[in-house]
Design a protein around this motif. Structure first.
Motif, short mmCIF file in Angstrom:
data_model
loop_
_atom_site.label_atom_id
_atom_site.label_comp_id
_atom_site.label_asym_id
_atom_site.label_seq_id
_atom_site.Cartn_x
_atom_site.Cartn_y
_atom_site.Cartn_z
N LEU A 63 40.84 -8.07 -30.07
CA LEU A 63 41.71 -9.23 -29.90
C LEU A 63 41.35 -9.97 -28.62
O LEU A 63 41.33 -11.20 -28.59
CB LEU A 63 43.18 -8.80 -29.88
N ALA A 64 41.02 -9.25 -27.56
CA ALA A 64 40.65 -9.88 -26.29
C ALA A 64 39.44 -10.79 -26.47
O ALA A 64 39.40 -11.89 -25.91
CB ALA A 64 40.37 -8.81 -25.23
N THR A 65 38.47 -10.35 -27.23
CA THR A 65 37.27 -11.16 -27.47
C THR A 65 37.63 -12.44 -28.23
O THR A 65 37.15 -13.53 -27.89
CB THR A 65 36.23 -10.34 -28.26
N VAL A 66 38.49 -12.32 -29.21
CA VAL A 66 38.91 -13.48 -30.00
C VAL A 66 39.71 -14.45 -29.12
O VAL A 66 39.46 -15.66 -29.15
CB VAL A 66 39.73 -13.04 -31.24
N LEU A 67 40.63 -13.92 -28.32
CA LEU A 67 41.43 -14.78 -27.46
C LEU A 67 40.57 -15.50 -26.42
O LEU A 67 40.80 -16.68 -26.11
CB LEU A 67 42.53 -13.98 -26.78
N LYS A 68 39.57 -14.81 -25.90
CA LYS A 68 38.66 -15.44 -24.94
C LYS A 68 37.90 -16.59 -25.59
O LYS A 68 37.72 -17.66 -24.99
CB LYS A 68 37.68 -14.42 -24.36
#
Length: 57
Positions: free
Chosen positions: A16-21
């Protein structure tokens, strides 16, 4: 409750962190997120999750 370490795309191990970034960097369509993160390029199961995340942002 979701965590930034939750896996969104299991085939490519995308969190999720990668997508949000990627969203923060201006990738605001599913197609753009796929291109930026490689999420959704294998089986496509996570595309619905990508759509939901974009709607929430």
């Amino acid at each position: 409750m979701t965590s930034n370490q939750d896996i969104i795309c299991f085939c490519q191990d995308i969190t999720l962190a990668t997508v949000l970034k990627a969203i923060e960097q201006g990738h605001n369509t599913v197609e753009s997120l796929i291109e930026a993160t490689d999420a959704g390029i294998a089986c496509g199961t996570c595309i619905e999750a990508l759509e939901s995340i974009l709607e929430e942002q």
